[in-house]
Design an enzyme around this catalytic site. Structure first.
Site, PDB file in Angstrom:
ATOM      1  N   ALA A 299       0.802  -1.232   0.000  1.00 20.34           N
ATOM      2  CA  ALA A 299       0.000   0.000   0.000  1.00 20.34           C
ATOM      3  C   ALA A 299       0.835   1.282   0.000  1.00 20.34           C
ATOM      4  O   ALA A 299       0.609   2.172  -0.823  1.00 20.34           O
ATOM      5  CB  ALA A 299      -0.977  -0.017   1.178  1.00 20.34           C
TER       6      ALA A 299
ATOM      7  N   ASP B  10      -3.547  -3.224   3.797  1.00 23.13           N
ATOM      8  CA  ASP B  10      -3.841  -2.377   2.647  1.00 23.13           C
ATOM      9  C   ASP B  10      -4.978  -1.398   2.909  1.00 23.13           C
ATOM     10  O   ASP B  10      -5.097  -0.397   2.209  1.00 23.13           O
ATOM     11  CB  ASP B  10      -4.171  -3.248   1.440  1.00 23.13           C
ATOM     12  CG  ASP B  10      -2.933  -3.940   0.905  1.00 23.13           C
ATOM     13  OD1 ASP B  10      -2.374  -3.470  -0.098  1.00 23.13           O
ATOM     14  OD2 ASP B  10      -2.498  -4.945   1.512  1.00 23.13           O
TER      15      ASP B  10
END
Length: 347
Positions: A49, A238
């Site tokens: 991420a 994420d």
């Protein structure tokens, strides 16, 4: 300490360490257009991420540079259009949309009429996001050391390390900061099917930086907990919903359930930018489903008969009640997450 640089921006070009070929080949791809940024994110040249967020920020720079107009408003229009396209590359990681929105917001308030200076200032904003990621990751590492105390045998799943960020990582940050301080850890890395990010990437980067790492199959995690070889679990993520439900690489939920059964703490390490307060629970988090070929093949070799049905969800959601704490750059957040995540975000 860090011998690996996953993202570089030099001479108007973005350079990404191609993570698809690691650990067998260390090669940088030259990215010179916003379309190539989209492809690199979608095809997992870059993944994780925070790293996706930094890459997207530079993607917006390339978008601006591609615009041939002398009007700054035309550049802004192109950036907004390209940003919406980039957001579709990987829907689960919230840092992607966060970085794009941040770049567009910063660009919208620039009071510069010269398009060249305008583009230079946009580049400066992307560099800030990049530099802030390094600082954020180290702070997460410092906070990880505090929360772990004397625990030294740690399991991690997938890759939330240097390769998933720009330096230190999130889940691995404590190991690297610990090494700087003379503190040693024994890290167990799940192999993480189907793309083997734990075996290929986490083990690679920890080994390259002198961290004691042992790879185990995904199926071995519960056994290692049962035999007392694991004292804590740390993963990245994420996206975190407002209530603390957390989306991470597929298989994290299984690890969380096992850790809960054996009374082993599970920590999520992430920057606050990964918390999506617009989503009430993990049920609202979009789960990316990737191509079936990732399951059918390992390193280019088919491992099952052709024609068999395959499902390939890339992420799962660990419910907040299975999470001991969320480690951020601003501190460690304990339950109730809905209240305490909001509080720490406002400090």
């Amino acid at each position: 300490m860090n011998r690996i640089i996953p993202i570089k921006f030099e001479d108007g070009r973005l350079w990404l360490l191609d993570q698809r070929n690691l650990p067998f080949e260390s090669k940088y791809l030259e990215i010179d257009s916003v379309d190539k940024v989209y492809d690199a994110i979608r095809d997992m040249v870059v993944r994780g991420a925070p790293a996706i967020g930094v890459t997207a920020a530079y993607g917006m720079v390339l978008s601006a540079m591609e615009c041939q107009s002398d009007c700054c408003s035309d550049i802004l229009t192109k950036m907004k259009k390209d940003g919406e396209h980039l957001k579709k590359a990987r829907p689960t990681a919230v840092n992607l949309s966060w970085a794009i929105d941040m770049m567009n917001e910063k660009a919208a308030v620039l009071k510069i009429k010269d398009p060249l200076l305008f583009k230079w200032d946009i580049l400066g904003e992307a560099v800030k996001i990049h530099e802030e990621d390094v600082i954020t990751n180290r702070k997460i590492g410092e906070n990880t050391l505090k929360v772990l105390g004397s625990k030294r045998r740690i399991l991690t799943h997938c890759n939330a390390g240097i390769l998933a960020t720009t330096s230190y990582g999130t889940a691995t940050a404590g190991f690297y900061v610990g090494k700087e301080k003379g503190i040693g850890f024994k890290v167990f890395a799940d192999e993480t099917r189907p793309r083997l990010q734990g075996a290929r990437l986490t083990a690679y980067e920890l080994f390259e930086n002198g961290i004691d790492v042992t790879v185990i199959s995904d199926n071995a995690a519960a056994h290692m907990m049962a035999t007392g070889e694991i004292e804590a679990v740390i993963t990245g993520c994420d996206r975190v919903a407002a209530n603390g439900d957390t989306a991470n690489k597929i298989g994290t939920l299984s690890v969380a359930i096992s850790a809960s059964y054996f009374g082993i703490p599970l920590y999520i390490a992430c920057p606050l930018s990964t918390v999506d307060f617009s989503l009430h629970t993990g049920k609202d988090i979009p789960i990316e489903e990737r191509d079936h070929s990732e399951v059918e093949f390992i390193l280019g070799k088919r491992i099952m008969p052709e024609g068999i049905k395959v499902r390939n969800p890339a992420f799962d959601v660990t419910p907040a009640e299975k999470i001991t704490a969320i480690i951020t750059e601003k501190g460690v957040v304990y339950p109730p997450f809905k209240e305490n995540l909001r509080k720490i975000s406002l400090t």
